[in-house]
Design an enzyme around this catalytic site. Structure first.
Site, short mmCIF file in Angstrom:
data_model
loop_
_atom_site.label_atom_id
_atom_site.label_comp_id
_atom_site.label_asym_id
_atom_site.label_seq_id
_atom_site.Cartn_x
_atom_site.Cartn_y
_atom_site.Cartn_z
CG HIS A 120 21.08 -19.85 -18.67
ND1 HIS A 120 21.74 -20.93 -19.19
CD2 HIS A 120 21.48 -19.74 -17.37
CE1 HIS A 120 22.51 -21.46 -18.25
NE2 HIS A 120 22.37 -20.76 -17.14
CG ASP A 198 15.10 -21.18 -19.71
OD1 ASP A 198 14.71 -21.75 -18.68
OD2 ASP A 198 16.26 -20.78 -19.89
CD GLN A 201 16.39 -18.84 -12.15
OE1 GLN A 201 15.87 -18.75 -11.04
NE2 GLN A 201 17.60 -19.32 -12.32
CE LYS A 224 18.50 -23.28 -12.66
NZ LYS A 224 19.71 -22.54 -12.24
CB CYS A 363 25.01 -18.90 -17.84
SG CYS A 363 26.12 -20.01 -17.01
N1 PMP Z 1 17.83 -21.18 -17.97
C1 PMP Z 1 17.83 -20.37 -16.90
C2 PMP Z 1 16.99 -19.12 -16.93
C3 PMP Z 1 18.58 -20.71 -15.78
O1 PMP Z 1 18.59 -19.91 -14.72
C4 PMP Z 1 19.35 -21.90 -15.80
C5 PMP Z 1 20.21 -22.30 -14.61
N2 PMP Z 1 21.02 -21.26 -14.13
C6 PMP Z 1 19.30 -22.71 -16.93
C7 PMP Z 1 18.52 -22.31 -17.99
C8 PMP Z 1 20.07 -23.98 -17.03
O2 PMP Z 1 19.57 -24.92 -16.15
P1 PMP Z 1 20.33 -26.30 -15.89
O3 PMP Z 1 21.77 -25.94 -15.65
O4 PMP Z 1 19.66 -26.82 -14.66
O5 PMP Z 1 20.14 -27.15 -17.08
#
Ligand code: PMP
Length: 409
Positions: A120, A198, A201, A224, A363
């Site tokens: 991401h 990270d 998910q 999430k 993203c």
């Molecule tokens: N990493 C991953 C794998 C994600 O799916 C997301 C959210 N789509 C993020 C990071 C970013 O998370 P946040 O916007 O809650 O900071």
């Protein structure tokens, strides 16, 4: 007591119960159960005060609830020393914290941060920023066409002798790939690199045990995992995290302050400058308890069954190209395109039929660049979704396919 059926669980979510549509965008954010929603309002009604400050009882109660939430989240993640768990605004802030507090103090010119083509943007851009300050390099592990990382390429890149940090996602939000994090962390440690995972998910969908996983830092988001937005966390090995300088300065993170210098508090307060999102943290604790009551392994099996069923159904629709691995290493994310039709058009036609999915690059632009396209339609599943939701998605997709078919696209 008796384990609750997932049918009963669905009734805990007012928006799922009352909206009528099929919500298939939990990878972006999950819906919230009544208990989490109630915790927010209960906090304001019964114990609203600032934390770690007041000598009065209300403030002690607010502090106890806030610290209790930290313990609940720590228990969900198998963390023994809960002071090594920092509340942040979420995954993005957690990764920025490590990139700055660790990176600015450990990276030298020519050092490498090894990321992957499955990341991401929030696990890429913070490293780009810090690499820029330190004249370090960000290098990516190659993604294979099947949606898995190329572990040979990983081994080769670790062999450069310059890798100081491996920053990788536990589960890809774009493809649903579950990376072999424990094995990859072991390989990183053999060359002396640190490992940031990270977990945005993973925490909502998998049993995560940080005492055995092998990560040095682990980032996640509350919104999430059934919790509120604006709250999330960072876990770090206490000896590593405790040795880092602060990321942000301000109140609550200090030991002593003079006009011209200051000294800092220990863990966890050193990394929690300013008044935190107190009610959100408390509600995140309730979300963690909810997940533990249901059982992360059961949630994982539920998501797995839905995605297997969805993959099997979608493979029979002509004109669909779907992405991501097929196997045990696949989380509840269905990512696909209808050949010749823009993902946004598919998503809005699904919306007209009551199906909420995401479309675009999610993203993760490097992922799509490697796969030779610009993005996908993404349906993501969670504990409140059912096989009937998959059936409705598939029926609606067949209509969309027929519509474009008739118009000769
Ligand atoms: N990493 C991953 C794998 C994600 O799916 C997301 C959210 N789509 C993020 C990071 C970013 O998370 P946040 O916007 O809650 O900071």
């Amino acid at each position: 007591g008796q384990a609750r059926t997932l049918e009963a669980v669905r009734d805990d979510f007012p928006l799922i119960r009352e909206w009528g549509g099929v919500y298939l965008d939990s990878a972006a954010t999950s819906q919230k159960p009544e208990s989490v929603i109630a915790a927010l309002s209960e906090h304001y009604r019964t114990r609203n005060a600032n934390v770690h400050r007041g000598a009065y009882r209300l403030s002690s109660e607010a502090t106890a609830a806030y610290e209790g939430a930290r313990s609940s989240v720590a228990r969900l993640l198998g963390v023994e020393a809960s002071e090594s768990l920092i509340f942040t605004r979420g995954t993005t802030e957690s990764i920025n914290l490590v990139a700055h507090a660790w990176g600015l103090n450990h990276l030298e010119a020519g050092d490498e941060i090894l990321v992957t083509e499955l990341e991401h943007h929030s696990n890429l851009v913070p490293w780009h920023l810090v690499a820029g300050y330190r004249s370090a390099r960000v290098v990516g592990v190659r993604l294979l066409p099947d949606g898995r990382l190329d572990l040979e390429d990983y081994r080769d890149k670790l062999g450069s002798g310059r890798v100081r940090m491996v920053a990788l996602t536990h589960i890809s939000n774009a493809l649903g790939t579950v990376n072999p994090v424990a094995e990859m962390a072991r390989m990183a440690h053999e060359v002396g690199a640190k490992v940031l995972v990270d977990g945005a998910q993973a925490v909502p969908h998998l049993p995560v045990n940080l005492s055995t996983l092998g990560a040095d830092f682990y980032a996640f988001s509350g919104h999430k995992m059934l919790g509120p937005s604006g709250i999330g966390g960072l876990w770090g090995r206490p000896e590593l995290l405790g040795a880092l300088p602060p990321f942000m300065g301000g109140g609550e993170m200090i030991r002593e302050v003079f006009v011209d210098h200051s000294s800092y508090a220990g863990l966890p307060h050193r990394f929690e400058a300013g008044t935190p999102a107190i009610e959100a943290a408390v509600a995140l604790g309730v979300a963690a308890e909810y997940l533990m009551n249901l059982g992360p392994e059961r949630i994982w099996q539920h998501d797995r069954a839905l995605v297997s069923y969805a993959l099997e159904r979608i493979s029979r629709i002509e004109g669909i190209e779907s992405y991501g691995p097929v196997g045990e290493d696949r989380a509840g994310v269905l990512s696909f395109n209808l050949r010749g039709v823009h993902a946004h058009d598919v998503a809005s036609m699904l919306d007209e039929r009551g199906i909420m999915v995401r479309s675009g690059h999610h993203c993760a632009q490097p992922t799509w660049r490697r796969l030779g396209t610009v993005g996908s339609v993404r349906a993501s599943f969670y504990l409140y979704n059912t096989p009937q939701d998959v059936d409705r998605l598939i029926a609606a997709l067949e209509e969309v396919r027929d519509f474009f078919g008739e118009h000769g696209l």
